[in-house]
Design an enzyme around this catalytic site. Structure first.
Site, PDB file in Angstrom:
ATOM      1  N   ASN A 212     -61.776 -36.566 -16.571  1.00 17.85           N
ATOM      2  CA  ASN A 212     -61.396 -35.208 -17.009  1.00 17.85           C
ATOM      3  C   ASN A 212     -59.904 -35.098 -17.319  1.00 17.85           C
ATOM      4  O   ASN A 212     -59.474 -34.141 -17.972  1.00 17.85           O
ATOM      5  CB  ASN A 212     -61.798 -34.147 -15.976  1.00 17.85           C
ATOM      6  CG  ASN A 212     -63.289 -33.859 -15.936  1.00 17.85           C
ATOM      7  OD1 ASN A 212     -63.840 -33.497 -14.903  1.00 17.85           O
ATOM      8  ND2 ASN A 212     -63.963 -34.024 -17.065  1.00 17.85           N
TER       9      ASN A 212
ATOM     10  N   ARG B 178     -77.460 -36.877 -17.965  1.00 18.13           N
ATOM     11  CA  ARG B 178     -76.752 -38.126 -17.627  1.00 18.13           C
ATOM     12  C   ARG B 178     -76.045 -37.962 -16.297  1.00 18.13           C
ATOM     13  O   ARG B 178     -75.848 -36.845 -15.814  1.00 18.13           O
ATOM     14  CB  ARG B 178     -75.787 -38.534 -18.744  1.00 18.13           C
ATOM     15  CG  ARG B 178     -74.747 -37.484 -19.081  1.00 18.13           C
ATOM     16  CD  ARG B 178     -73.734 -38.000 -20.115  1.00 18.13           C
ATOM     17  NE  ARG B 178     -72.920 -36.895 -20.572  1.00 18.13           N
ATOM     18  CZ  ARG B 178     -73.057 -36.280 -21.742  1.00 18.13           C
ATOM     19  NH1 ARG B 178     -73.963 -36.693 -22.607  1.00 18.13           N
ATOM     20  NH2 ARG B 178     -72.293 -35.257 -22.055  1.00 18.13           N
TER      21      ARG B 178
ATOM     22  N   ASP C  90     -72.074 -28.654 -14.743  1.00 10.78           N
ATOM     23  CA  ASP C  90     -71.691 -28.751 -16.152  1.00 10.78           C
ATOM     24  C   ASP C  90     -72.004 -27.461 -16.906  1.00 10.78           C
ATOM     25  O   ASP C  90     -72.929 -26.732 -16.549  1.00 10.78           O
ATOM     26  CB  ASP C  90     -72.442 -29.929 -16.792  1.00 10.78           C
ATOM     27  CG  ASP C  90     -71.822 -30.336 -18.116  1.00 10.78           C
ATOM     28  OD1 ASP C  90     -70.647 -29.993 -18.374  1.00 10.78           O
ATOM     29  OD2 ASP C  90     -72.516 -31.010 -18.902  1.00 10.78           O
TER      30      ASP C  90
ATOM     31  N   SER D 229     -72.877 -39.355 -15.581  1.00  8.55           N
ATOM     32  CA  SER D 229     -71.413 -39.300 -15.733  1.00  8.55           C
ATOM     33  C   SER D 229     -70.688 -39.916 -14.532  1.00  8.55           C
ATOM     34  O   SER D 229     -69.652 -39.397 -14.096  1.00  8.55           O
ATOM     35  CB  SER D 229     -70.954 -37.846 -15.946  1.00  8.55           C
ATOM     36  OG  SER D 229     -71.603 -37.273 -17.045  1.00  8.55           O
TER      37      SER D 229
ATOM     38  N   ARG E 219     -78.294 -31.496 -12.227  1.00  6.96           N
ATOM     39  CA  ARG E 219     -77.266 -31.375 -13.266  1.00  6.96           C
ATOM     40  C   ARG E 219     -77.581 -30.125 -14.088  1.00  6.96           C
ATOM     41  O   ARG E 219     -78.675 -30.000 -14.647  1.00  6.96           O
ATOM     42  CB  ARG E 219     -77.213 -32.589 -14.189  1.00  6.96           C
ATOM     43  CG  ARG E 219     -76.109 -32.405 -15.243  1.00  6.96           C
ATOM     44  CD  ARG E 219     -75.865 -33.610 -16.095  1.00  6.96           C
ATOM     45  NE  ARG E 219     -74.699 -33.349 -16.955  1.00  6.96           N
ATOM     46  CZ  ARG E 219     -73.715 -34.200 -17.172  1.00  6.96           C
ATOM     47  NH1 ARG E 219     -73.740 -35.389 -16.631  1.00  6.96           N
ATOM     48  NH2 ARG E 219     -72.700 -33.862 -17.947  1.00  6.96           N
TER      49      ARG E 219
ATOM     50  N   ASN F  34     -69.525 -25.034 -17.934  1.00  4.91           N
ATOM     51  CA  ASN F  34     -68.578 -23.913 -17.779  1.00  4.91           C
ATOM     52  C   ASN F  34     -68.006 -23.486 -19.128  1.00  4.91           C
ATOM     53  O   ASN F  34     -67.901 -22.306 -19.425  1.00  4.91           O
ATOM     54  CB  ASN F  34     -67.396 -24.314 -16.887  1.00  4.91           C
ATOM     55  CG  ASN F  34     -67.794 -24.534 -15.450  1.00  4.91           C
ATOM     56  OD1 ASN F  34     -68.884 -24.154 -15.045  1.00  4.91           O
ATOM     57  ND2 ASN F  34     -66.914 -25.141 -14.681  1.00  4.91           N
ATOM     58  N   GLY F  35     -67.610 -24.491 -19.921  1.00  2.48           N
ATOM     59  CA  GLY F  35     -66.986 -24.228 -21.214  1.00  2.48           C
ATOM     60  C   GLY F  35     -67.954 -23.516 -22.143  1.00  2.48           C
ATOM     61  O   GLY F  35     -67.616 -22.509 -22.776  1.00  2.48           O
ATOM     62  N   ARG F  36     -69.189 -24.033 -22.206  1.00  2.00           N
ATOM     63  CA  ARG F  36     -70.184 -23.429 -23.112  1.00  2.00           C
ATOM     64  C   ARG F  36     -70.588 -22.037 -22.641  1.00  2.00           C
ATOM     65  O   ARG F  36     -70.819 -21.137 -23.448  1.00  2.00           O
ATOM     66  CB  ARG F  36     -71.400 -24.362 -23.241  1.00  2.00           C
ATOM     67  CG  ARG F  36     -71.140 -25.531 -24.179  1.00  2.00           C
ATOM     68  CD  ARG F  36     -72.156 -26.630 -24.032  1.00  2.00           C
ATOM     69  NE  ARG F  36     -71.962 -27.330 -22.763  1.00  2.00           N
ATOM     70  CZ  ARG F  36     -72.900 -28.049 -22.171  1.00  2.00           C
ATOM     71  NH1 ARG F  36     -74.110 -28.129 -22.698  1.00  2.00           N
ATOM     72  NH2 ARG F  36     -72.641 -28.669 -21.037  1.00  2.00           N
ATOM     73  N   TRP F  37     -70.634 -21.849 -21.328  1.00  2.00           N
ATOM     74  CA  TRP F  37     -70.932 -20.501 -20.785  1.00  2.00           C
ATOM     75  C   TRP F  37     -69.890 -19.507 -21.297  1.00  2.00           C
ATOM     76  O   TRP F  37     -70.228 -18.401 -21.731  1.00  2.00           O
ATOM     77  CB  TRP F  37     -70.898 -20.572 -19.254  1.00  2.00           C
ATOM     78  CG  TRP F  37     -71.142 -19.265 -18.550  1.00  2.00           C
ATOM     79  CD1 TRP F  37     -72.354 -18.786 -18.122  1.00  2.00           C
ATOM     80  CD2 TRP F  37     -70.161 -18.280 -18.172  1.00  2.00           C
ATOM     81  NE1 TRP F  37     -72.184 -17.557 -17.517  1.00  2.00           N
ATOM     82  CE2 TRP F  37     -70.849 -17.222 -17.531  1.00  2.00           C
ATOM     83  CE3 TRP F  37     -68.773 -18.194 -18.316  1.00  2.00           C
ATOM     84  CZ2 TRP F  37     -70.194 -16.095 -17.022  1.00  2.00           C
ATOM     85  CZ3 TRP F  37     -68.114 -17.065 -17.821  1.00  2.00           C
ATOM     86  CH2 TRP F  37     -68.829 -16.035 -17.178  1.00  2.00           C
TER      87      TRP F  37
END
Ligand code: FPP
Length: 234
Positions: A60, A185, A12, A187, A179, A14-17
Site C-alpha cells: 500500500n 484474491r 477491501d 493479496s 474478503r 473503501n475507495g469504491r464505496w
C-alpha cells in the site's frame, strides 16, 4: 452452533464505496475505520477469540503520498483517541507487520493502544499494518535461523505447529477468511495461518459490511464441512 475461533477480514472496497457516493477515497477509509470498530465489538459478543484485519499492506506504500498520509493519520486518530468501545469491551489490540518504514508518531500510537488494552482478555484484535504474508514468512525464517544458530532450537524439532511461534503473533490458525469488495484474491494476507481457512467472498464494500453481514459469513462457515485433508467419518 460452531463459532470460529479466528476470523480474518480483508477490508477491501473503501475507495469504491466513497466514489459511488461522490465522496473522496479518504472518506471511504474513515467510514471503514468506524465499521472496523463496530465489527470488533460484535466479534467479541459472538465469542470469536481472534479477529485479524488487513489495514495496510507493505504494497500500500505504492499509493499516493496523500492517501498513505491519510491512512497513517487515521490510524493515529483511532489508536490514540478512538477505539474507546474496543478498550472498554475487553478487546486486546495487537499488531502484525514490519516496524520499518513506519513514522515514529504512528509507532507511538500503536504502542498507546497496545498498552491500554494489554490486560483485556475476551478477544484479540490483530491489526495487520505494514504487513505482507510473504514478508512474514521470510521474517519468521530469519528468526528460526537465529534460534538454530544460537542453540535455542534444534533443526529437527521445527514443525508446522511450532513455526507459528515465529510469526509476528502466535495466534491460532484462521477458521474463516472474509474478503469484502468483489475481488477474489488473498493479496498476501496471512498466508501461513490461512492454510485451512474457509473462504468467504462478498461483494459488499467494507464500510457497508455491518454486523448482520458478519453474522451471514458465520452462517456460511457453519455449513462448511471441515475435513483438514481427512475423509468424512460420519
Ligand atoms: C482497501 O480498500 C482498504 C485499505 C487499503 C485500507 C483499510 C483500512 C481501513 C478499513 C481503516 C483502518 C483503520 C484503522 C484504525 C486500523 P481500497 O482503498 O483498496 O478500496 P478500493 O479497492 O475500492 O479502491
Amino acid at each position: 452452533m460452531m463459532i470460529p475461533d479466528h476470523v480474518a477480514i480483508i477490508m477491501d472496497g473503501n475507495g469504491r464505496w466513497a466514489e459511488e457516493r461522490g465522496l473522496k477515497r479518504s472518506e471511504g477509509h474513515s467510514a471503514g475505520a468506524k465499521t472496523l470498530e463496530k465489527l470488533a465489538i460484535h466479534a467479541k459478543d459472538l465469542g470469536i477469540k481472534v479477529l485479524s484485519v488487513y489495514a495496510f499492506s507493505t504494497d500500500n506504500f505504492k499509493r499516493s503520498k496523500e492517501e498513505v498520509d491519510y491512512l497513517m493519520n487515521l490510524c493515529i486518530l483511532y489508536f490514540k483517541n478512538r477505539f474507546n468501545e474496543v478498550i472498554n469491551n475487553n478487546v486486546k489490540v495487537v499488531f502484525s507487520g514490519r516496524k520499518e518504514n513506519l513514522r515514529s508518531d504512528v509507532l507511538e500510537a500503536m504502542e498507546t493502544v497496545m498498552e491500554k488494552t494489554k490486560n483485556n482478555t475476551d478477544c484479540i484484535l490483530n491489526i495487520c499494518f505494514n504487513y505482507g504474508g510473504q514478508e512474514e514468512i521470510v521474517d519468521a525464517s530469519l528468526k528460526v535461523a537465529k534460534d538454530i544458530k544460537n542453540g535455542t532450537l534444534k533443526e529437527t524439532n521445527l514443525n508446522r505447529d511450532n513455526f507459528y511461534h515465529y510469526l509476528y503473533q502466535d495466534l491460532p490458525p484462521i477458521d474463516l477468511l472474509i474478503r469484502t469488495g468483489k475481488e477474489h484474491r488473498l493479496s498476501g494476507f496471512m498466508l501461513y495461518q490461512a492454510t485451512y481457512a474457509e473462504l468467504y467472498f462478498v461483494d459488499t464494500y467494507f464500510p457497508s459490511f455491518n454486523e448482520d453481514e458478519l453474522d451471514k459469513a458465520i452462517q456460511y462457515y457453519q455449513t462448511c464441512d471441515r475435513r483438514f485433508g481427512n475423509v468424512k467419518t460420519n
